[in-house]
Design a protein around this motif. Structure first.
Motif, PDB file in Angstrom:
ATOM      1  N   GLU A 141       0.836  -1.209   0.000  1.00  0.00           N
ATOM      2  CA  GLU A 141       0.000   0.000   0.000  1.00  0.00           C
ATOM      3  C   GLU A 141       0.869   1.257   0.000  1.00  0.00           C
ATOM      4  N   ARG A 142       1.934   1.220   0.760  1.00  0.00           N
ATOM      5  CA  ARG A 142       2.797   2.398   0.877  1.00  0.00           C
ATOM      6  C   ARG A 142       3.736   2.570  -0.318  1.00  0.00           C
ATOM      7  N   LEU A 144       2.781   2.063  -3.674  1.00  0.00           N
ATOM      8  CA  LEU A 144       1.947   1.926  -4.871  1.00  0.00           C
ATOM      9  C   LEU A 144       2.663   2.412  -6.128  1.00  0.00           C
ATOM     10  N   TRP A 173      -7.595  -8.453   3.938  1.00  0.00           N
ATOM     11  CA  TRP A 173      -6.701  -7.317   3.739  1.00  0.00           C
ATOM     12  C   TRP A 173      -7.404  -6.100   3.164  1.00  0.00           C
ATOM     13  N   ARG A 174      -8.567  -6.289   2.561  1.00  0.00           N
ATOM     14  CA  ARG A 174      -9.200  -5.224   1.792  1.00  0.00           C
ATOM     15  C   ARG A 174      -9.623  -3.997   2.608  1.00  0.00           C
ATOM     16  N   HIS A 177      -7.543  -0.592   2.727  1.00  0.00           N
ATOM     17  CA  HIS A 177      -6.564  -0.526   1.644  1.00  0.00           C
ATOM     18  C   HIS A 177      -7.258  -0.307   0.298  1.00  0.00           C
ATOM     19  N   LEU A 180      -4.993  -0.122  -2.851  1.00  0.00           N
ATOM     20  CA  LEU A 180      -4.454  -1.418  -3.250  1.00  0.00           C
ATOM     21  C   LEU A 180      -5.539  -2.260  -3.921  1.00  0.00           C
ATOM     22  N   GLU A 181      -6.768  -2.146  -3.432  1.00  0.00           N
ATOM     23  CA  GLU A 181      -7.896  -2.816  -4.080  1.00  0.00           C
ATOM     24  C   GLU A 181      -8.053  -2.332  -5.512  1.00  0.00           C
ATOM     25  N   TRP A 183      -5.775  -1.024  -7.395  1.00  0.00           N
ATOM     26  CA  TRP A 183      -4.660  -1.507  -8.203  1.00  0.00           C
ATOM     27  C   TRP A 183      -4.893  -2.939  -8.653  1.00  0.00           C
TER      28      TRP A 183
END
Length: 201
Positions: A141-142, A144, A173-174, A177, A180-181, A183
């Motif tokens: 996430e950090r 990206l 994990w969703r 984040h 990230l989802e 992505w």
């Protein structure tokens, strides 16, 4: 024709399917479903570690594990397809290491559930592995920016790791984040071999 020993649930095997698609060599691979815990499975005589995935080349020699196989597939496709050159190479390999680490820790949690019951089950060990996964997801996430650009081995590993968490751990994990989802959704839309290699029980 190359032979890939894998399984429908292996996230590392999925990496090879995704990478082969991106390299344009999927049609040169036939996949054999392997069960390493079966003492009669031929994987034990092909790979001394008895692990998936294992790729057998035309000359009968075997390659393992997934980073090595992906590097070889990239070379067969002319190089630079999924393993970047120059100053992009090591950031990609580092990202792959994080994705692989998330998958390793996730599989260890599954093994603890499967093989250690009752008092033999170690909550501390399982929690230790889960914390690795959480830290790995936070890292992704950090970072990206590292997930941008043309798909490479780092992106493949990250996507397969998140896909495995969806498959085995209900996508825990969703929450928290969303970037990230987004992505992962974009990666799935852009990479047909990722969609086509979705896990199945």
């Amino acid at each position: 024709m190359w032979t890939l020993y894998s399984s429908k649930t292996s996230p590392f095997g999925r990496k090879i399917a995704v990478g082969a698609g991106l390299c344009g060599v999927s049609d040169r691979i036939r996949t054999i479903v392997s069960i390493p815990r079966d003492p009669d499975d031929p994987i034990r005589s092909i790979n001394p570690l008895g692990k998936l995935p294992t790729l057998v080349m035309d000359d009968g020699e075997a390659l393992f594990d997934s980073p090595v196989i992906l590097e070889w597939l990239d070379a067969q496709a002319g190089g630079g397809r999924i393993v970047p050159n120059g100053n992009r190479r090591f950031p990609a390999l580092r990202l792959q290491a994080v994705g692989d680490g998330i998958m390793d820790a996730s599989i260890l949690q599954m093994s603890e559930r499967r093989y250690h019951e009752g008092e033999a089950y170690s909550v501390a060990w399982a929690d230790h592995q889960r914390e690795k996964v959480i830290r790995g997801v936070v890292f992704l996430e950090r970072n990206l920016q590292a997930l941008s650009g043309e798909p490479h081995v780092g992106h493949i590993a990250a996507a397969c790791a998140l896909g495995y968490l969806d498959f085995r751990f209900d996508g825990f994990w969703r929450p928290g984040h969303p970037a990230l989802e987004d992505w992962l959704e974009a990666f799935e839309a852009a990479v047909p071999s990722f969609r086509e290699s979705a896990h199945s029980a």
